[in-house]
Design a protein around this motif. Structure first.
Motif, PDB file in Angstrom:
ATOM      1  N   VAL A  35       0.843  -1.191   0.000  1.00  0.00           N
ATOM      2  CA  VAL A  35       0.000   0.000   0.000  1.00  0.00           C
ATOM      3  C   VAL A  35       0.880   1.243   0.000  1.00  0.00           C
ATOM      4  CG1 VAL A  35      -1.889  -1.139   1.237  1.00  0.00           C
ATOM      5  CG2 VAL A  35      -0.163   0.113   2.516  1.00  0.00           C
ATOM      6  N   VAL A  36       0.340   2.323  -0.515  1.00  0.00           N
ATOM      7  CA  VAL A  36       0.993   3.632  -0.473  1.00  0.00           C
ATOM      8  C   VAL A  36       0.036   4.608   0.200  1.00  0.00           C
ATOM      9  CG1 VAL A  36       2.025   5.510  -1.803  1.00  0.00           C
ATOM     10  CG2 VAL A  36       2.240   3.147  -2.615  1.00  0.00           C
ATOM     11  N   ILE A  37       0.505   5.241   1.272  1.00  0.00           N
ATOM     12  CA  ILE A  37      -0.284   6.229   1.996  1.00  0.00           C
ATOM     13  C   ILE A  37       0.412   7.577   1.850  1.00  0.00           C
ATOM     14  CG2 ILE A  37      -1.313   6.877   4.203  1.00  0.00           C
ATOM     15  CD1 ILE A  37      -2.273   4.178   3.302  1.00  0.00           C
ATOM     16  N   ARG A  38      -0.314   8.584   1.346  1.00  0.00           N
ATOM     17  CA  ARG A  38       0.243   9.935   1.199  1.00  0.00           C
ATOM     18  C   ARG A  38      -0.726  10.914   1.834  1.00  0.00           C
ATOM     19  NH1 ARG A  38       2.926  13.596  -2.478  1.00  0.00           N
ATOM     20  NH2 ARG A  38       4.222  14.737  -0.991  1.00  0.00           N
ATOM     21  N   HIS A  39      -0.172  11.791   2.669  1.00  0.00           N
ATOM     22  CA  HIS A  39      -0.999  12.760   3.400  1.00  0.00           C
ATOM     23  C   HIS A  39      -2.132  12.052   4.161  1.00  0.00           C
ATOM     24  CE1 HIS A  39       1.307  15.732   1.350  1.00  0.00           C
ATOM     25  NE2 HIS A  39       0.686  15.625   0.181  1.00  0.00           N
ATOM     26  N   GLY A  40      -1.819  10.866   4.671  1.00  0.00           N
ATOM     27  CA  GLY A  40      -2.778  10.124   5.481  1.00  0.00           C
ATOM     28  C   GLY A  40      -3.861   9.407   4.723  1.00  0.00           C
ATOM     29  N   LYS A  41      -3.783   9.398   3.395  1.00  0.00           N
ATOM     30  CA  LYS A  41      -4.825   8.761   2.584  1.00  0.00           C
ATOM     31  C   LYS A  41      -4.231   7.651   1.721  1.00  0.00           C
ATOM     32  CE  LYS A  41      -7.656  12.953   2.317  1.00  0.00           C
ATOM     33  NZ  LYS A  41      -8.635  12.437   3.300  1.00  0.00           N
ATOM     34  N   LEU A  42      -4.989   6.585   1.546  1.00  0.00           N
ATOM     35  CA  LEU A  42      -4.579   5.489   0.677  1.00  0.00           C
ATOM     36  C   LEU A  42      -4.638   5.964  -0.775  1.00  0.00           C
ATOM     37  CD1 LEU A  42      -3.952   2.417   0.321  1.00  0.00           C
ATOM     38  CD2 LEU A  42      -6.413   2.063   0.146  1.00  0.00           C
ATOM     39  N   VAL A  43      -3.492   5.934  -1.461  1.00  0.00           N
ATOM     40  CA  VAL A  43      -3.462   6.394  -2.848  1.00  0.00           C
ATOM     41  C   VAL A  43      -3.149   5.260  -3.827  1.00  0.00           C
ATOM     42  CG1 VAL A  43      -2.858   8.750  -2.236  1.00  0.00           C
ATOM     43  CG2 VAL A  43      -1.032   7.094  -2.664  1.00  0.00           C
ATOM     44  N   ALA A  44      -2.654   4.128  -3.316  1.00  0.00           N
ATOM     45  CA  ALA A  44      -2.384   2.989  -4.207  1.00  0.00           C
ATOM     46  C   ALA A  44      -2.257   1.724  -3.383  1.00  0.00           C
ATOM     47  CB  ALA A  44      -1.104   3.221  -5.009  1.00  0.00           C
ATOM     48  N   GLU A  45      -2.621   0.603  -3.982  1.00  0.00           N
ATOM     49  CA  GLU A  45      -2.390  -0.693  -3.351  1.00  0.00           C
ATOM     50  C   GLU A  45      -2.350  -1.767  -4.414  1.00  0.00           C
ATOM     51  OE1 GLU A  45      -5.450  -2.100  -0.687  1.00  0.00           O
ATOM     52  OE2 GLU A  45      -7.015  -1.061  -1.805  1.00  0.00           O
ATOM     53  N   TRP A  46      -1.710  -2.867  -4.095  1.00  0.00           N
ATOM     54  CA  TRP A  46      -1.658  -4.006  -5.020  1.00  0.00           C
ATOM     55  C   TRP A  46      -1.652  -5.295  -4.198  1.00  0.00           C
ATOM     56  CZ3 TRP A  46       2.233  -0.662  -3.846  1.00  0.00           C
ATOM     57  CH2 TRP A  46       3.396  -1.177  -3.300  1.00  0.00           C
ATOM     58  N   GLY A  47      -2.138  -6.357  -4.798  1.00  0.00           N
ATOM     59  CA  GLY A  47      -2.220  -7.636  -4.099  1.00  0.00           C
ATOM     60  C   GLY A  47      -3.311  -7.649  -3.049  1.00  0.00           C
ATOM     61  N   ASP A  48      -3.300  -8.678  -2.226  1.00  0.00           N
ATOM     62  CA  ASP A  48      -4.287  -8.833  -1.165  1.00  0.00           C
ATOM     63  C   ASP A  48      -3.765  -8.159   0.095  1.00  0.00           C
ATOM     64  OD1 ASP A  48      -6.167  -9.568   0.673  1.00  0.00           O
ATOM     65  OD2 ASP A  48      -6.057 -11.730   0.287  1.00  0.00           O
ATOM     66  N   THR A  49      -4.137  -6.915   0.306  1.00  0.00           N
ATOM     67  CA  THR A  49      -3.604  -6.142   1.423  1.00  0.00           C
ATOM     68  C   THR A  49      -4.293  -6.450   2.754  1.00  0.00           C
ATOM     69  OG1 THR A  49      -5.093  -4.304   0.907  1.00  0.00           O
ATOM     70  CG2 THR A  49      -2.900  -4.266  -0.094  1.00  0.00           C
ATOM     71  N   SER A  50      -5.323  -7.287   2.722  1.00  0.00           N
ATOM     72  CA  SER A  50      -6.017  -7.649   3.961  1.00  0.00           C
ATOM     73  C   SER A  50      -5.612  -9.040   4.453  1.00  0.00           C
ATOM     74  CB  SER A  50      -7.537  -7.603   3.755  1.00  0.00           C
ATOM     75  OG  SER A  50      -7.948  -8.557   2.791  1.00  0.00           O
ATOM     76  N   ARG A  51      -4.688  -9.687   3.759  1.00  0.00           N
ATOM     77  CA  ARG A  51      -4.266 -11.040   4.133  1.00  0.00           C
ATOM     78  C   ARG A  51      -3.133 -10.986   5.161  1.00  0.00           C
ATOM     79  NH1 ARG A  51      -0.797 -15.226   3.652  1.00  0.00           N
ATOM     80  NH2 ARG A  51      -1.638 -17.274   3.079  1.00  0.00           N
ATOM     81  N   PRO A  52      -3.322 -11.571   6.367  1.00  0.00           N
ATOM     82  CA  PRO A  52      -2.234 -11.612   7.347  1.00  0.00           C
ATOM     83  C   PRO A  52      -1.102 -12.501   6.843  1.00  0.00           C
ATOM     84  CG  PRO A  52      -4.361 -12.001   8.398  1.00  0.00           C
ATOM     85  CD  PRO A  52      -4.576 -12.117   6.915  1.00  0.00           C
ATOM     86  N   ASP A  53       0.118 -12.041   7.006  1.00  0.00           N
ATOM     87  CA  ASP A  53       1.292 -12.752   6.523  1.00  0.00           C
ATOM     88  C   ASP A  53       2.419 -12.619   7.534  1.00  0.00           C
ATOM     89  OD1 ASP A  53       2.188 -14.345   4.438  1.00  0.00           O
ATOM     90  OD2 ASP A  53       1.900 -12.806   2.918  1.00  0.00           O
ATOM     91  N   MET A  54       3.335 -13.575   7.536  1.00  0.00           N
ATOM     92  CA  MET A  54       4.522 -13.441   8.370  1.00  0.00           C
ATOM     93  C   MET A  54       5.289 -12.198   7.946  1.00  0.00           C
ATOM     94  SD  MET A  54       5.913 -17.361   8.892  1.00  0.00           S
ATOM     95  CE  MET A  54       7.084 -16.894  10.181  1.00  0.00           C
ATOM     96  N   THR A  55       5.943 -11.591   8.917  1.00  0.00           N
ATOM     97  CA  THR A  55       6.627 -10.327   8.642  1.00  0.00           C
ATOM     98  C   THR A  55       8.056 -10.299   9.157  1.00  0.00           C
ATOM     99  OG1 THR A  55       6.194  -7.943   8.654  1.00  0.00           O
ATOM    100  CG2 THR A  55       5.914  -9.103  10.725  1.00  0.00           C
ATOM    101  N   PHE A  56       8.489 -11.417   9.788  1.00  0.00           N
ATOM    102  CA  PHE A  56       9.873 -11.613  10.196  1.00  0.00           C
ATOM    103  C   PHE A  56      10.386 -10.452  11.049  1.00  0.00           C
ATOM    104  CE2 PHE A  56       8.969 -14.301   6.589  1.00  0.00           C
ATOM    105  CZ  PHE A  56       9.420 -15.531   7.042  1.00  0.00           C
ATOM    106  N   SER A  57      11.525  -9.857  10.719  1.00  0.00           N
ATOM    107  CA  SER A  57      12.184  -8.928  11.645  1.00  0.00           C
ATOM    108  C   SER A  57      11.515  -7.569  11.783  1.00  0.00           C
ATOM    109  CB  SER A  57      13.650  -8.741  11.242  1.00  0.00           C
ATOM    110  OG  SER A  57      14.408  -9.865  11.628  1.00  0.00           O
TER     111      SER A  57
END
Length: 332
Positions: A35-57
């Motif tokens: 996702v890309v957030i600019r000035h506090g607003k979502l301006v772009a996203e790709w893929g399944d941004t609501s899917r929980p995924d491992m995030t490691f470090s």
């Protein structure tokens, strides 16, 4: 440009038996997203941004936030205070470990020595992650070396970060996921789908109650499983220096302290990565700060541009070029 990195390592590829087995849950990974957030607003996203995924470090940066919260609440007087002054579980009793401060643990210069949750700190000796103040080493990860005094040697070491997590658990006397949810994640409107998992070996007694300590990554399984949008909210909180919709959830002083270059590694603050002199990414602004995890999981924050970008599962060699494309597309 959005080439999938395919990375999915549940235990570090260079760990030798018996230290190469996962001790915590491992989640099957999803596809590339962001996702890309600019000035506090979502301006772009790709893929399944609501899917929980491992995030490691990236979990390490969450531990830094919890440490800041502990300072705000008076559970720690100062990050330059010795950990053993408040944590009385034997982990900081000997002459070497007793000199370790919270800053040392946060800057990864503690040289804490011992075994935790069936892993010795030596498993990560000579580990090379990101740019270092040294010119590198030819020594194999986990090979023997001499310990130095706390605060004199930078080394990326998951056992020592996990020792920080356990120490925070001792202070809060509550599971860290509960503390994070109450004081950070719920107030910033995160979903209920994220989780922070520990190891089968990381259950400890805290005030007569059995609690699970959580790790600062997915090195041996466990760690934070979370979606891209929730990561972005956390990024917004840090970009706004701890402020969220009328509430100062984390003090401005604590956020700023996390993002000051450390003495031994100017590209590292308090468990956050910094683009000092553009040493991390040459095509990103020097003002950029990052939470970074394996598989090119990235929270990128650039406060002067009012920008937060979350990237999941990017092919690592493409990272600098992608950050450069975003940078060139934004008028500061």
């Amino acid at each position: 440009m959005y080439i999938d990195g395919i990375f999915v390592g549940s235990a570090h590829v260079d760990d030798k038996p018996p230290y190469n087995r996962p001790m915590g849950p491992v989640v099957a990974r999803g596809g590339a997203s962001g996702v890309v957030i600019r000035h506090g607003k979502l301006v772009a996203e790709w893929g399944d941004t609501s899917r929980p995924d491992m995030t490691f470090s990236i979990a390490k940066s969450y531990l830094a936030i919890l440490t800041g919260l502990a300072v705000d609440k008076g559970l720690i007087g100062s990050i330059d205070e010795r950990v053993g002054e408040r944590v009385k579980d034997g982990g900081f009793d000997d002459a070497h470990n007793s000199a370790i401060t919270w800053r040392h643990l946060l800057e990864q210069t503690s040289e804490w020595h011992g075994e935790l949750f069936e892993r010795p700190d030596s498993v990560d000796w000579h580990r090379q992650v990101g740019p270092s103040v040294s010119s590198g080493t030819s020594n194999a990860k986990g090979s023997e070396r001499a310990l130095t005094a706390p605060g004199t040697h930078f080394e990326y070491n998951d056992v020592r970060v996990n020792r920080l997590g356990l120490s925070l658990l001792r202070l809060f006397e509550r599971p860290l996921p509960e503390v994070l949810k109450e004081h950070i994640m719920d107030p910033i409107g995160c979903s209920t789908t994220w989780a922070w998992n520990g190891y089968e070996t990381s259950w400890v007694d805290v005030g007569g109650q059995r609690m699970q300590s959580v790790p600062g990554g997915g090195h041996w399984g466990g760690g934070i499983v979370i979606n891209s949008r929730d990561h972005a909210r956390l990024g917004e909180l840090i970009k706004n220096e701890g402020y969220w919709e009328g509430q100062q959830l984390l003090s401005q002083e604590r956020v700023r302290a996390m993002l000051i270059p450390s003495r031994l590694n100017p590209t590292y603050g308090l468990l956050w990565w910094l683009n000092t002199e553009k040493r991390l990414y040459s095509q990103a602004p020097e003002t950029s700060v990052f939470a970074l995890g394996g598989g090119s999981n990235i929270i990128w924050i650039d406060r002067p541009r009012d920008l937060v970008v979350v990237i999941r599962w990017l092919d690592k060699p493409c990272t600098d070029e992608l950050l450069g494309k975003f940078t060139s597309a934004i008028i500061a």
